[in-house]
Motif scaffolding. Structure first.
Motif, mmCIF file in Angstrom:
data_model
loop_
_atom_site.group_PDB
_atom_site.id
_atom_site.type_symbol
_atom_site.label_atom_id
_atom_site.label_comp_id
_atom_site.label_asym_id
_atom_site.label_seq_id
_atom_site.Cartn_x
_atom_site.Cartn_y
_atom_site.Cartn_z
ATOM 1 N N ARG A 102 0.836 -1.195 0.000
ATOM 2 C CA ARG A 102 0.000 0.000 0.000
ATOM 3 C C ARG A 102 0.874 1.249 0.000
ATOM 4 O O ARG A 102 2.089 1.178 0.189
ATOM 5 C CB ARG A 102 -0.937 0.020 1.203
ATOM 6 C CG ARG A 102 -0.254 -0.085 2.541
ATOM 7 C CD ARG A 102 -1.203 0.162 3.690
ATOM 8 N NE ARG A 102 -1.559 1.575 3.791
ATOM 9 C CZ ARG A 102 -2.124 2.118 4.872
ATOM 10 N NH1 ARG A 102 -2.413 1.359 5.926
ATOM 11 N NH2 ARG A 102 -2.410 3.400 4.910
ATOM 12 N N ASP A 103 0.238 2.374 -0.248
ATOM 13 C CA ASP A 103 0.914 3.670 -0.210
ATOM 14 C C ASP A 103 0.661 4.340 1.141
ATOM 15 O O ASP A 103 -0.417 4.192 1.730
ATOM 16 C CB ASP A 103 0.410 4.583 -1.327
ATOM 17 C CG ASP A 103 0.877 4.131 -2.703
ATOM 18 O OD1 ASP A 103 1.766 3.265 -2.780
ATOM 19 O OD2 ASP A 103 0.350 4.645 -3.709
ATOM 20 N N TYR A 104 1.668 5.076 1.595
ATOM 21 C CA TYR A 104 1.593 5.787 2.866
ATOM 22 C C TYR A 104 1.957 7.242 2.629
ATOM 23 O O TYR A 104 2.906 7.538 1.896
ATOM 24 C CB TYR A 104 2.575 5.188 3.880
ATOM 25 C CG TYR A 104 2.297 3.757 4.258
ATOM 26 C CD1 TYR A 104 1.606 3.439 5.424
ATOM 27 C CD2 TYR A 104 2.727 2.717 3.441
ATOM 28 C CE1 TYR A 104 1.357 2.119 5.770
ATOM 29 C CE2 TYR A 104 2.480 1.392 3.779
ATOM 30 C CZ TYR A 104 1.795 1.101 4.941
ATOM 31 O OH TYR A 104 1.544 -0.209 5.278
ATOM 32 N N LEU A 105 1.243 8.152 3.275
ATOM 33 C CA LEU A 105 1.593 9.569 3.233
ATOM 34 C C LEU A 105 2.455 9.858 4.456
ATOM 35 O O LEU A 105 1.971 9.835 5.581
ATOM 36 C CB LEU A 105 0.333 10.441 3.235
ATOM 37 C CG LEU A 105 0.577 11.934 2.959
ATOM 38 C CD1 LEU A 105 1.126 12.130 1.546
ATOM 39 C CD2 LEU A 105 -0.709 12.731 3.141
ATOM 40 N N LEU A 106 3.723 10.127 4.210
ATOM 41 C CA LEU A 106 4.700 10.309 5.289
ATOM 42 C C LEU A 106 5.286 11.705 5.197
ATOM 43 O O LEU A 106 5.962 12.044 4.220
ATOM 44 C CB LEU A 106 5.814 9.267 5.170
ATOM 45 C CG LEU A 106 5.360 7.800 5.094
ATOM 46 C CD1 LEU A 106 6.553 6.896 4.817
ATOM 47 C CD2 LEU A 106 4.657 7.379 6.377
ATOM 48 N N ASN A 107 4.988 12.522 6.185
ATOM 49 C CA ASN A 107 5.486 13.901 6.193
ATOM 50 C C ASN A 107 5.152 14.626 4.887
ATOM 51 O O ASN A 107 5.959 15.386 4.348
ATOM 52 C CB ASN A 107 6.995 13.923 6.461
ATOM 53 C CG ASN A 107 7.358 13.292 7.793
ATOM 54 O OD1 ASN A 107 6.712 13.553 8.804
ATOM 55 N ND2 ASN A 107 8.382 12.443 7.804
ATOM 56 N N GLY A 108 3.942 14.352 4.386
ATOM 57 C CA GLY A 108 3.450 15.041 3.200
ATOM 58 C C GLY A 108 3.878 14.435 1.885
ATOM 59 O O GLY A 108 3.555 14.979 0.815
ATOM 60 N N VAL A 109 4.588 13.295 1.887
ATOM 61 C CA VAL A 109 5.083 12.670 0.664
ATOM 62 C C VAL A 109 4.614 11.215 0.610
ATOM 63 O O VAL A 109 4.603 10.517 1.627
ATOM 64 C CB VAL A 109 6.623 12.734 0.596
ATOM 65 C CG1 VAL A 109 7.141 12.020 -0.638
ATOM 66 C CG2 VAL A 109 7.101 14.178 0.586
#
Length: 273
Positions: free
Chosen positions: A5-12
């Motif tokens: 899956r995709d993760y949003l990490l610190n806006g990225v």
């Protein structure tokens, strides 16, 4: 069992995959420049017998985002992203294995977030360049290459990259393996690779040599017998690490996990076991 899956990490946005039973101890895998988490596919089935295996596409690679600002790729920022990913997985502590660029990132993580890592494995990697003049010269050459990638495009770059003497030992790989590696490289974005060079290339990263004498976690250094430059670097590293050991894999060059996968997996599992 694998969860991608995709993760949003610190806006990225980052793409990551978790393999195996999440209740087991964890092993985080970090790939090299031009790579992706898919580079570890041959080893996941082995490692996931004992560990919950975590692979991530590092910023600018694979299915992760390719921000236009090269400053976003700075190693301290990418490291905070990886820590945020561990937090998203609710992982308090993990072993980490990094190859080449991924090894430099793994070492930075271990030096700056020591409590989060139980074991460190560095394949064909280094602490960076020791002096500022060396780093400045490397930044200049990396900037020139980054500009070239953006002008010439991904196909021309991959052709140039694969012709480097560093990869000569990959000629021993089966044709199917080399073709899969080429296709994986071609799936990268020119912007992502160029900015990765600018932001976390060997010249851009801080020197981690001063950290080595204080790094007490168990550390395994892996190098290929045919990779004389990195054997020398890793011998110097092993001499400075309080709990470091060097394992040289026979008949292998820079990419030991591809060139001698069984010997590589055995070294890793024995060290962690």
């Amino acid at each position: 069992m694998a969860e991608a899956r995709d993760y949003l990490l610190n806006g990225v946005r980052y793409h990551a995959v978790r393999h195996g039973n999440p209740t087991k101890s964890s092993l985080l895998l970090l790939h090299g420049f031009t790579g992706s988490g898919a580079n570890w596919s041959e080893h996941v089935s082995v490692f996931s017998k004992q560990y919950s295996v975590l692979s991530v596409d590092v910023l600018g690679h694979g299915r992760s985002a390719c921000p236009p600002n090269p400053n976003r790729y700075a190693m301290p920022l990418v490291a905070t992203d990886i820590i945020a990913l561990l937090d998203a997985w609710q992982i308090v502590q993990t072993a980490v294995l990094g190859y080449s660029m991924g090894g430099r990132l793994a070492l930075y993580l271990a030096c700056n977030y020591r409590e989060r890592f139980s074991h460190l494995i560095l394949e064909s990697s280094s602490p960076g360049l020791a002096t500022e003049p060396e780093r400045a010269a490397r930044r200049q050459s990396d900037e020139a290459l980054a500009d070239w990638i953006e002008v010439k495009g991904i196909e021309a770059f991959v052709k140039r990259w694969e012709a480097l003497p560093l990869w000569a030992s990959q000629a021993q790989l089966p044709d199917g393996v080399r073709q899969r590696l080429r296709q994986q490289r071609l799936q990268n974005s020119p912007v992502g690779l160029a900015n990765s060079l600018r932001g976390m290339g060997t010249g851009a990263q801080p020197s981690l040599w001063p950290c080595l004498p204080t790094l007490t976690l168990p550390t395994l250094l892996i190098a290929g017998e045919l990779d004389a430059k990195f054997i020398s670097i890793n011998q110097q590293m092993a001499a400075q690490l309080p709990d470091g050991r060097l394992h040289v894999i026979p008949h292998a060059g820079h990419t030991t996990h591809l060139e001698r996968p069984s010997a590589f997996a055995t070294a890793v599992t024995h060290f962690l076991g």
